[in-house]
Every structure is written in C-alpha cells, then in structure tokens.
Scaffold this motif. Structure first.
Motif, PDB file in Angstrom:
ATOM      1  N   MET A 190       0.853  -1.191   0.000  1.00 50.87           N
ATOM      2  CA  MET A 190       0.000   0.000   0.000  1.00 50.87           C
ATOM      3  C   MET A 190       0.884   1.234   0.000  1.00 50.87           C
ATOM      4  O   MET A 190       1.852   1.313   0.756  1.00 50.87           O
ATOM      5  N   THR A 191       0.593   2.187  -0.862  1.00 51.60           N
ATOM      6  CA  THR A 191       1.354   3.421  -0.942  1.00 51.60           C
ATOM      7  C   THR A 191       0.624   4.514  -0.199  1.00 51.60           C
ATOM      8  O   THR A 191      -0.569   4.427   0.085  1.00 51.60           O
ATOM      9  N   GLY A 192       1.378   5.613   0.084  1.00 51.58           N
ATOM     10  CA  GLY A 192       0.755   6.717   0.791  1.00 51.58           C
ATOM     11  C   GLY A 192       0.623   6.436   2.272  1.00 51.58           C
ATOM     12  O   GLY A 192       1.183   5.478   2.802  1.00 51.58           O
ATOM     13  N   ASP A 193      -0.073   7.297   2.952  1.00 48.05           N
ATOM     14  CA  ASP A 193      -0.256   7.176   4.404  1.00 48.05           C
ATOM     15  C   ASP A 193      -1.614   6.562   4.681  1.00 48.05           C
ATOM     16  O   ASP A 193      -2.641   7.223   4.553  1.00 48.05           O
ATOM     17  N   PRO A 194      -1.668   5.273   5.098  1.00 49.06           N
ATOM     18  CA  PRO A 194      -2.966   4.627   5.323  1.00 49.06           C
ATOM     19  C   PRO A 194      -3.738   5.250   6.461  1.00 49.06           C
ATOM     20  O   PRO A 194      -4.959   5.114   6.537  1.00 49.06           O
ATOM     21  N   SER A 195      -3.037   5.930   7.373  1.00 52.13           N
ATOM     22  CA  SER A 195      -3.749   6.529   8.503  1.00 52.13           C
ATOM     23  C   SER A 195      -4.557   7.747   8.085  1.00 52.13           C
ATOM     24  O   SER A 195      -5.439   8.199   8.809  1.00 52.13           O
ATOM     25  N   ALA A 196      -4.258   8.312   6.879  1.00 56.94           N
ATOM     26  CA  ALA A 196      -5.011   9.476   6.416  1.00 56.94           C
ATOM     27  C   ALA A 196      -6.441   9.112   6.049  1.00 56.94           C
ATOM     28  O   ALA A 196      -7.350   9.937   6.165  1.00 56.94           O
ATOM     29  N   HIS A 197      -6.638   7.901   5.598  1.00 51.02           N
ATOM     30  CA  HIS A 197      -7.977   7.425   5.238  1.00 51.02           C
ATOM     31  C   HIS A 197      -8.162   6.029   5.848  1.00 51.02           C
ATOM     32  O   HIS A 197      -8.074   5.020   5.144  1.00 51.02           O
ATOM     33  N   PRO A 198      -8.372   5.956   7.150  1.00 52.26           N
ATOM     34  CA  PRO A 198      -8.449   4.640   7.801  1.00 52.26           C
ATOM     35  C   PRO A 198      -9.626   3.819   7.293  1.00 52.26           C
ATOM     36  O   PRO A 198     -10.673   4.349   6.924  1.00 52.26           O
ATOM     37  N   ARG A 199      -9.398   2.545   7.276  1.00 53.58           N
ATOM     38  CA  ARG A 199     -10.411   1.590   6.822  1.00 53.58           C
ATOM     39  C   ARG A 199     -11.390   1.320   7.968  1.00 53.58           C
ATOM     40  O   ARG A 199     -11.012   1.313   9.143  1.00 53.58           O
ATOM     41  N   SER A 200     -12.631   1.048   7.638  1.00 55.57           N
ATOM     42  CA  SER A 200     -13.609   0.722   8.680  1.00 55.57           C
ATOM     43  C   SER A 200     -13.372  -0.689   9.201  1.00 55.57           C
ATOM     44  O   SER A 200     -12.787  -1.547   8.518  1.00 55.57           O
ATOM     45  N   VAL A 201     -13.826  -0.922  10.423  1.00 55.72           N
ATOM     46  CA  VAL A 201     -13.730  -2.267  11.015  1.00 55.72           C
ATOM     47  C   VAL A 201     -14.464  -3.277  10.147  1.00 55.72           C
ATOM     48  O   VAL A 201     -13.964  -4.383   9.892  1.00 55.72           O
ATOM     49  N   GLU A 202     -15.645  -2.908   9.660  1.00 51.11           N
ATOM     50  CA  GLU A 202     -16.441  -3.837   8.836  1.00 51.11           C
ATOM     51  C   GLU A 202     -15.706  -4.208   7.560  1.00 51.11           C
ATOM     52  O   GLU A 202     -15.696  -5.388   7.160  1.00 51.11           O
ATOM     53  N   ASP A 203     -15.076  -3.219   6.906  1.00 54.99           N
ATOM     54  CA  ASP A 203     -14.368  -3.504   5.658  1.00 54.99           C
ATOM     55  C   ASP A 203     -13.167  -4.411   5.896  1.00 54.99           C
ATOM     56  O   ASP A 203     -12.910  -5.343   5.126  1.00 54.99           O
ATOM     57  N   HIS A 204     -12.419  -4.150   6.965  1.00 56.54           N
ATOM     58  CA  HIS A 204     -11.239  -4.989   7.232  1.00 56.54           C
ATOM     59  C   HIS A 204     -11.667  -6.401   7.631  1.00 56.54           C
ATOM     60  O   HIS A 204     -11.040  -7.393   7.214  1.00 56.54           O
ATOM     61  N   ALA A 205     -12.733  -6.500   8.414  1.00 59.02           N
ATOM     62  CA  ALA A 205     -13.241  -7.830   8.785  1.00 59.02           C
ATOM     63  C   ALA A 205     -13.676  -8.601   7.546  1.00 59.02           C
ATOM     64  O   ALA A 205     -13.463  -9.822   7.443  1.00 59.02           O
ATOM     65  N   GLY A 206     -14.283  -7.908   6.583  1.00 60.78           N
ATOM     66  CA  GLY A 206     -14.697  -8.569   5.347  1.00 60.78           C
ATOM     67  C   GLY A 206     -13.522  -9.080   4.555  1.00 60.78           C
ATOM     68  O   GLY A 206     -13.575 -10.182   3.964  1.00 60.78           O
ATOM     69  N   ILE A 207     -12.436  -8.324   4.502  1.00 61.62           N
ATOM     70  CA  ILE A 207     -11.229  -8.763   3.790  1.00 61.62           C
ATOM     71  C   ILE A 207     -10.684 -10.037   4.413  1.00 61.62           C
ATOM     72  O   ILE A 207     -10.363 -11.014   3.713  1.00 61.62           O
ATOM     73  N   ILE A 208     -10.580 -10.069   5.737  1.00 63.91           N
ATOM     74  CA  ILE A 208     -10.047 -11.250   6.421  1.00 63.91           C
ATOM     75  C   ILE A 208     -10.964 -12.456   6.225  1.00 63.91           C
ATOM     76  O   ILE A 208     -10.503 -13.574   5.966  1.00 63.91           O
ATOM     77  N   ALA A 209     -12.275 -12.234   6.336  1.00 65.83           N
ATOM     78  CA  ALA A 209     -13.222 -13.350   6.158  1.00 65.83           C
ATOM     79  C   ALA A 209     -13.102 -13.947   4.764  1.00 65.83           C
ATOM     80  O   ALA A 209     -13.130 -15.182   4.597  1.00 65.83           O
ATOM     81  N   ARG A 210     -12.949 -13.105   3.750  1.00 65.40           N
ATOM     82  CA  ARG A 210     -12.818 -13.619   2.374  1.00 65.40           C
ATOM     83  C   ARG A 210     -11.505 -14.384   2.192  1.00 65.40           C
ATOM     84  O   ARG A 210     -11.462 -15.382   1.460  1.00 65.40           O
ATOM     85  N   MET A 211     -10.458 -13.941   2.838  1.00 66.79           N
ATOM     86  CA  MET A 211      -9.180 -14.653   2.740  1.00 66.79           C
ATOM     87  C   MET A 211      -9.261 -16.048   3.346  1.00 66.79           C
ATOM     88  O   MET A 211      -8.573 -16.966   2.908  1.00 66.79           O
TER      89      MET A 211
END
Length: 409
Positions: free
Chosen positions: A1-22
């Motif tokens: 990932m490029t740039g500063d991820p903290s500038a646009h943090p991901r939601s808990v729901e979105d990150h949970a969805g990524i892990i569940a799909r993996m």
C-alpha cells in the motif's frame, strides 16, 4: 500500500470482510481425519454418527434386587425361593422358574421369564445368607408392575439411529455415548494449523528480564485464542527486530501452517520488522478506524494467509476477537460468538472517528461497566474484563443507561 494509510483509515467492517474472504477457502472444503475417542475432545464431527448396536445391548436390571414375575408378587408379603444369582457381567443366559426369584445386581442381564425387578430395599432374606443362597428364601414386601426397573434392549437408542449429528463439538457426554456404543474412533474436521509469531527485541520469556525488556504476553494469549477457536498451534516462535531472523521463522511457519498470525512490527516507525518483510510480498499495511488495534496488515505469502496485528497486548487480543475469532470458528465448524446488547451502568466519553472497544464487565442484570482504562498496554485490566464494549465511531459520549453492543471474551 502506498501513501499514508492513517489518512484514510479503513472501517472495522471492511477490514473484517477482507479477512473473512481470505479465510473462506479454508472453511468451505475442510479436511477430514479420523481420531481415536481419547483424542477427540473438543473436535467437531464431520458426519452424523449412527449407532451400530442397540443400547442397552440387552435387557438388564436398573437396581440391585430380585428378578421375579409380576404375577407372583401381586399379593404381598410373599416368600419366594431364591433359585440363583446373577452378578453384573454374567455371560450365560438364565431362565427364571415361575414362583421363584433370582437375585440380580445392577446392570446384570434380566433372565428370561422375569418381567420386573424388586429392589433389595423392599425385600428381606429370611432364610439363607448373602454369601450362600443355597435353599434361600426371600420375602417380597412390595408388589411391582411388569417392566419396573427393567432396562429394555434398545430403550436408549436402536441400531442405525443417529447418535450424534454432523457438526457436534465433542464434549465428555458425547464421547461417553460413542464409547457405550462400541465406537472407538470418529471422523472429525481437521483443525487448521495456525502459526503464532511474536516480534520485538524487547520480548523475553519467563525469568528475570533486564532493564528495557518485557515478558512476551502475546505469544501465550494468541496461542490460547487459537486453541479456543477450534484450531491448533502449529508453530509458536518469537523474533527480534532483525528482518533476516523474522524471515527465517516466517518461512518455517509458512511450510507448517494453514495461516500465520503475527504481533508487532507493523507501525510506521523504525524497526518495524513485519512490515519490512511483508511489503515485498504485496502486503496490505493499513490503519483501521478502531482503538485499540488501529495498525493492521494482511498478506498472502506462498499461498498462505498472514494476518499481522499490532504488538500492544490488549491491541493484539482485541484484534483477534474482532477479526479472526469467528472466521476461525467457522473453519472449525463451530458457531460464531454473537455480540449481545447491554445497558451502560455509567456514562463514558469516546474518541470521535474511531470505533472503541473498551474493556467491560457484564452483570446478571444485563448492565455493563467499563473496566480499567482504554490504553492498549493495560493487560491486567483486560484480565478483569469479560466483554468488550463496542462504542460506535461517531459517538463522542454515551450516557448511563444507553444501549451498547458487547462482545463476549
């Protein structure tokens, strides 16, 4: 990932969805293995298990007493000749002579011709001795109906009946039923092999740390969480902040595991060994709008999913509960642990823009109280909690009595 991820943090729901799909492929087609009952506690049945026998295996006595015909004891008291003895484990079928009694022990086969058992408490041996029944006479002092205290063959389960459905997490009572039916092994879902890797030059095991070092709480916590979620720990190792050292333990873990969990080393400072090693593998290093547990990373290395959590001990545990507990349970064939609703016993303030997972204690009335502070290093405070209080990201303050969602620990 490029740039500063903290500038646009991901939601808990979105990150949970990524892990569940993996992790979906690991739960859709689970491996199956056969294990002996002695190793089956806590495992999940892959198929329904049917009994190959009737239970009980034969008509047997529910009580110590005397096997008789109900017709012979309609009028009491009545004296009957004792024509023999049937201990538990007696293997030769016996027949009751009409007008007599056979002494019988609990679990012993009921003789043909007998249709009821009179408990020993309702009798008295008026002639003969307990250790010598030759010529003995027993007085029956209470009548019994046909069928009383007789366990009929198949009254518990018939041959071919389902003993346990598929998806049963085997507890002691399930293992007892299988053993009683003569089943010595059972097909179960194979446990996912999970590697737990902690990082940081400051980490030490038990003993006396030197100044500047801390005990490795995350290794034991993550290993326990993995086992509790129905998986097994394939590797548990720790690395200092040398990238080459971490790469070596990661390579070993990848070859021995279905997935890897790491703690520490993913922030934006120096000595972030996990970040440094995973980025060349296309890792998604991000910030999630939550507290604790903001820094997060995921990667697939050599086909194996890797989930990187922050290193503070509370952050690590919260990250597992929020993102990995239910997907691992699903892969193990276990139900999710659903959040529940509770009422705040006291008001609280929160940081707007970040979803807070505060430690809490839930009482029997359904009220929840915050425990300890919000900081991610307060591991003793985490130990005193039994739930996480889920405070929405948009909330700046909640009043006493407000309804909140809590996650059971």
């Amino acid at each position: 990932m490029t740039g500063d991820p903290s500038a646009h943090p991901r939601s808990v729901e979105d990150h949970a969805g990524i892990i569940a799909r993996m992790l979906e492929p690991l739960s859709e087609e689970p491996d199956i293995e056969t294990v002996p009952l002695e190793a089956a506690l806590g495992r999940v049945t892959a198929d329904e298990v049917r009994s190959e026998v009737d239970l009980p295996l034969f008509r047997n006595s529910q009580m110590d007493g005397y096997a008789v015909r109900a017709a012979d004891i309609r009028s009491v008291p009545v004296a009957l000749e004792v024509s023999g003895d049937i201990p538990a484990g007696h293997t030769s079928p016996m027949t009751l002579i009409a007008g007599t009694a056979l002494r019988i022990m609990t679990g012993a086969p009921v003789p043909s011709g007998a249709d009821t058992i009179v408990p020993v408490e309702d009798t008295e041996l008026v002639l003969g001795r307990d250790d010598d029944l030759a010529g003995a006479i027993v007085e029956i002092r209470r009548s019994r109906r046909a069928g009383e205290y007789v366990r009929e063959r198949g009254s518990d389960v018939h041959r071919g009946d389902v003993l346990l459905p598929a998806g049963t997490r085997l507890g002691p009572r399930h293992l007892a039923a299988l053993a009683a039916a003569g089943i010595a092994s059972v097909r179960v879902r194979a446990r996912l092999r999970v590697a737990v890797l902690t990082t940081g030059t400051e980490l030490v095991g038990s003993g006396t740390p030197v100044f500047g070092q801390v005990y490795d709480a995350n290794g034991i916590a993550l290993a326990a969480l993995v086992e509790e979620a129905g998986a097994t720990v394939s590797v548990r190792a720790s690395s200092d902040d040398d990238p080459a050292a971490f790469e070596r333990i990661l390579d070993d873990a990848l070859h021995r595991s279905d997935l890897v969990i790491t703690s520490g080393g993913i922030s934006r400072g120096a000595y972030e060994v996990v970040r440094e090693v995973l980025l060349p593998h296309g890792a998604d290093v991000t910030t999630v709008a939550m507290q604790p547990g903001g820094p997060q990373a995921t990667a697939v290395v050599g086909g194996v999913p890797v989930f990187a959590f922050p290193g503070n001990p509370v952050s690590t545990q919260v990250s597992f509960v929020v993102f990995l507990r239910d997907p691992l349970r699903a892969a193990a064939g276990l139900p999710a642990v659903p959040p529940v609703e509770a009422a705040l016993s006291e008001g609280l303030r929160s940081v707007p823009g970040k979803r807070q997972f505060l430690r809490g204690s839930l009482d029997d009335s359904g009220a929840v109280s915050p425990v300890s502070g919000p900081s991610s290093h307060l591991v003793a405070g985490m130990a005193r909690a039994d739930v996480l209080i889920d405070v929405p990201a948009e909330a700046e303050a909640l009043d006493a009595g407000a309804a909140v969602t809590v996650w059971t620990l």
